[in-house]
Design an enzyme around this catalytic site. Structure first.
Site, mmCIF file in Angstrom:
data_model
loop_
_atom_site.group_PDB
_atom_site.id
_atom_site.type_symbol
_atom_site.label_atom_id
_atom_site.label_comp_id
_atom_site.label_asym_id
_atom_site.label_seq_id
_atom_site.Cartn_x
_atom_site.Cartn_y
_atom_site.Cartn_z
ATOM 1 N N LYS A 174 9.664 52.602 60.780
ATOM 2 C CA LYS A 174 9.306 53.670 59.776
ATOM 3 C C LYS A 174 9.753 55.057 60.292
ATOM 4 O O LYS A 174 9.985 55.326 61.427
ATOM 5 C CB LYS A 174 7.794 53.644 59.595
ATOM 6 C CG LYS A 174 6.797 53.989 60.883
ATOM 7 C CD LYS A 174 5.512 53.657 60.355
ATOM 8 C CE LYS A 174 4.535 53.994 61.822
ATOM 9 N NZ LYS A 174 3.313 53.792 61.264
ATOM 10 N N GLY A 175 10.109 56.018 59.434
ATOM 11 C CA GLY A 175 10.394 57.295 59.780
ATOM 12 C C GLY A 175 9.745 58.334 58.888
ATOM 13 O O GLY A 175 8.593 58.238 58.532
ATOM 14 N N PHE A 215 10.470 60.066 56.231
ATOM 15 C CA PHE A 215 10.595 59.757 54.808
ATOM 16 C C PHE A 215 10.482 58.537 54.301
ATOM 17 O O PHE A 215 9.858 58.448 53.149
ATOM 18 C CB PHE A 215 11.909 60.426 54.175
ATOM 19 C CG PHE A 215 11.863 61.960 54.162
ATOM 20 C CD1 PHE A 215 11.597 62.477 52.978
ATOM 21 C CD2 PHE A 215 12.205 62.525 55.133
ATOM 22 C CE1 PHE A 215 11.695 63.958 52.752
ATOM 23 C CE2 PHE A 215 12.123 64.088 55.130
ATOM 24 C CZ PHE A 215 12.033 64.629 53.892
ATOM 25 N N ALA A 216 10.596 57.454 55.140
ATOM 26 C CA ALA A 216 10.889 56.082 54.608
ATOM 27 C C ALA A 216 10.147 55.096 55.413
ATOM 28 O O ALA A 216 10.166 55.220 56.795
ATOM 29 C CB ALA A 216 12.087 55.927 54.344
ATOM 30 N N ARG A 217 9.952 53.999 54.997
ATOM 31 C CA ARG A 217 9.618 52.738 55.726
ATOM 32 C C ARG A 217 10.743 51.661 55.226
ATOM 33 O O ARG A 217 11.179 51.657 54.234
ATOM 34 C CB ARG A 217 8.155 52.227 55.383
ATOM 35 C CG ARG A 217 6.943 53.128 55.889
ATOM 36 C CD ARG A 217 5.501 52.417 55.952
ATOM 37 N NE ARG A 217 4.558 53.097 56.216
ATOM 38 C CZ ARG A 217 3.579 52.746 57.118
ATOM 39 N NH1 ARG A 217 3.396 51.351 56.811
ATOM 40 N NH2 ARG A 217 2.763 53.336 57.616
ATOM 41 N N CYS A 218 11.114 50.645 56.163
ATOM 42 C CA CYS A 218 12.035 49.720 56.217
ATOM 43 C C CYS A 218 11.063 48.617 56.423
ATOM 44 O O CYS A 218 10.610 48.231 57.166
ATOM 45 C CB CYS A 218 13.071 50.037 57.327
ATOM 46 S SG CYS A 218 14.514 48.790 57.058
ATOM 47 N N ASP A 274 23.346 61.703 64.710
ATOM 48 C CA ASP A 274 21.826 61.204 65.178
ATOM 49 C C ASP A 274 22.210 59.899 66.197
ATOM 50 O O ASP A 274 21.533 58.830 65.725
ATOM 51 C CB ASP A 274 20.938 61.015 64.142
ATOM 52 C CG ASP A 274 19.692 60.716 64.760
ATOM 53 O OD1 ASP A 274 19.152 61.121 66.013
ATOM 54 O OD2 ASP A 274 18.699 60.393 63.952
#
Length: 650
Positions: A71-72, A74-77, A186
């Site tokens: 997870k980051g 903005f989003a989850r994977c 990044d």
């Protein structure tokens, strides 16, 4: 980090009841409980949880959302499986609430457009995307061995041939990006993903941008602090040379165990980067030192290009393996380079007779195993009724396999429906990193406020359900790590990451091809493709039973079909063995006196101390925090805290 001086045992004589097989000594997610299903009657199989189904509103295709991968901001994977084809993806889920503002949505659409245009062997493949009222879904290539960050956390320092192997692939992907005018911005270990066959893929293009002329470059400081280039911190813009700088930081981290400019204070880290102040360990090869010094230069134009890096002596004069074994994710591989004579002979043989083909038997065996796992996974997601009756399987031989002979035992094939029950893991499954982080936090809080005391408070009533490792065998130089739980269940974490366990009553076999997929087979119905792993498992069980003394086993009990927690990861030091389990349990075995600490529960944290006489006493961490504990227990708790900090990288 807690110094090792908190626990200074006498010189090591022999580890825990000499927990090794005869011979030379040499990773995430948790399995769910077994789920039985009756085959052959319509509607008997449980349907997947509707809440975990993702539906494309345009095409109508549905996907089963599995475990959380990461997870980051903005989003989850998540892991996602197409319910019609069984194909597995990594799906990035972005809630619509996080892209409510126009500039946020534009940023996501730019990332999708950029990633969709990239097609390279070492770039994570973009598949498709869609959205519904709740979220945006981006479907990407699934990389089953997670990322280089997970390998680094397990290993900390990699061999130079391994670093060359990974960097060559990173440079190939990065060169492709730069040729297309794309800057990644990044580059870090967590964005280098590893496939099942140990191939590296560059991913996460959330910060990627098109290359602009020098005077038009954006001056935004973005990226991961430890990998930022000086010109980025000085707001001079990001260019291809900045990606090269980050590549040098990655190389340093893999070779030295930590980023070159890492400090405990972010401002100090930035100061070190701007001044290019770092040290090169003396154990590095001369070529590695020279290349790092060439890359980590303050002036961007003074750094070598990607092509020049590949032509450096570090790459041209050092051995690069053609392939790394999956076991290298957690243990040091044997990377002895082939002799020049052998290499010459191989080339001549290939030129005369062509490439040596795999035997039909080996290819068929691998295909059968792949098909078996795929079919079983599909059955748990898309149940179908089977009218085929299982054939009778032969009884297994009672002769335990020897060290030299672990060949598959004979058995007749059975229909998939009769071979075992299967289940999917939940997205809340714990990873080794999560276990360490949660236990570290709870233990740190306990010790920070603990008053001095001369003795322990009153223990809790002993729990009959508390499991611990009572015996272990490190044979990871060939097979894997074997262990016996206090419930008498025996298990092996194989070098390829698969896990197999033998129930305490020796009637069932639990198999985990991944940490979140579980199958249970009756002993007489273990598939032919798994007989070799079963042979190794039975060898470990026989060896521990005959050669290792009892380690505090619980009284015999009836075992349910629910499997015991999985061993996620293990670490050996000169003084102790650290074990991390999928239910959050952490066990540390001290070699010198055979005592153990078992940390479990979390709410509250339960601390079980198994003394030299195998007597186990359990305490609640809040009680120890308020009342204190004996010096004998305190010194071990501090040692475990330091051990967790060391292996979590905090």
């Amino acid at each position: 980090m807690e110094p090792a001086a908190f626990f200074r045992p006498q010189p090591l004589a022999s580890p825990e009841p000499r927990s090794r097989a005869p011979g030379k000594d040499s990773e995430a997610g948790a399995g769910a409980g077994a789920r039985e299903s009756e085959r052959g009657s319509p509607g008997a199989d449980p349907l997947p949880d509707p809440a975990r189904l993702i539906r494309d509103p345009l095409s109508g295709r549905t996907y089963y959302r599995g475990r959380l991968l990461g997870k980051g901001g903005f989003a989850r994977c998540y892991e996602a499986t197409d319910t019609s084809s069984g194909h597995t993806y990594a799906v990035k889920v972005i809630p619509q609430s996080r892209v409510a503002k126009p500039h946020q949505r534009e940023k996501i659409l730019q990332e999708i457009a950029l990633h969709r245009s990239l097609h390279h062997r070492h770039i994570v493949r973009f598949s498709h995307h869609f959205e519904d009222e709740g979220s945006i879904y981006i479907f990407l290539e699934y990389c089953s061995r997670k990322s280089l960050a997970h390998i680094w956390k397990a290993r900390h320092i990699l061999l130079e041939p391994e670093v060359r192997y990974y960097l060559r692939q990173v440079i190939a992907g990065l060169r492709y990006l730069h040729q297309r005018g794309v800057l990644h911005r990044d580059l870090k270990l967590g964005n280098f993903f590893i496939t099942d066959n140990m191939e590296l893929k560059l991913g996460d293009f959330g910060l990627a941008a098109r290359l602009e002329p020098q005077d038009q470059r954006k001056k935004t400081i973005c990226g991961t602090p430890n990998y930022l280039a000086p010109e980025v911190l000085l707001r001079q813009g990001h260019g291809p040379e900045s990606d090269v700088w980050s590549l040098g930081c990655v190389m340093y981290t893999l070779l030295c165990g930590s980023p070159p400019f890492e400090t405990t204070d972010l401002k100090e880290t930035y100061r070190c980067i701007k001044q290019v102040r770092y040290t090169l360990p003396t154990y590095l090869s001369v070529c590695a030192r020279h290349l790092l010094a060439a890359i980590l230069r303050p002036v961007p134009q003074d750094r070598p290009s990607l092509e020049e890096i590949l032509q450096h002596d570090f790459f041209t004069k050092g051995y690069t393996p053609a392939q790394l074994p999956p076991s290298s994710c957690t243990t040091v591989p044997d990377l002895t380079p082939p002799s020049p004579a052998q290499s010459f002979f191989t080339k001549v043989t290939k030129s005369l007779f062509g490439r040596k083909k795999k035997s039909k038997l080996a290819v068929q065996e691998q295909d059968n195993l792949s098909r078996l796992v795929s079919d079983l996974v599909l059955m748990s997601i898309c149940p179908q009724n089977s009218s085929k009756e299982p054939r009778q399987a032969q009884k297994e031989a009672d002769v335990p396999p020897s060290l030299a002979e672990t060949a598959p035992e004979e058995g007749s094939p059975r229909s998939l429906a009769a071979m075992g029950s299967s289940c999917e893991g939940s997205e809340e499954c714990l990873t080794a990193a999560a276990v360490m982080e949660s236990t570290l936090c709870a233990l740190r809080n306990c010790l920070a406020f603990m008053p001095p005391a001369e003795q322990n408070p009153a223990p809790l009533a002993s729990s009959e359900h508390l499991l611990w490792v009572s015996k272990w065998v490190d044979y990871s130089n060939k097979y894997g790590f074997g262990y016996q739980l206090s419930s008498r269940q025996v298990a092996v974490l194989f070098n390829d990451g698969t896990h197999m366990a033998l129930s305490s009553n020796r009637k069932n076999v639990h198999y985990n091809p991944t940490s979140t997929k579980h199958f249970c087979f009756p002993m007489e119905a273990v598939p032919q493709q798994l007989q070799r792993q079963l042979g190794v498992l039975r060898y470990f069980a026989s060896y521990m039973d005959q050669n290792l003394m009892k380690g505090g086993d619980l009284p015999s009990m009836d075992e349910t079909e629910s499997p015991a927690p999985l061993l996620l990861q293990w670490f050996k030091t000169d003084q102790a063995l650290l074990l991390l389990f999928s239910d959050g349990t952490v066990q540390v075995n001290f070699y010198v006196d055979h005592t153990k600490l078992i940390l479990s529960g979390w709410e509250p944290l339960l601390i079980t101390f198994v003394a030299r006489d195998r007597r186990a006493l359990t305490y609640q961490a809040p009680h120890l925090q308020r009342l204190g504990c004996s010096p004998e227990l305190r010194v071990r708790l501090r040692f475990v805290l330091g051990l967790l900090r060391q292996h979590s990288g905090t």
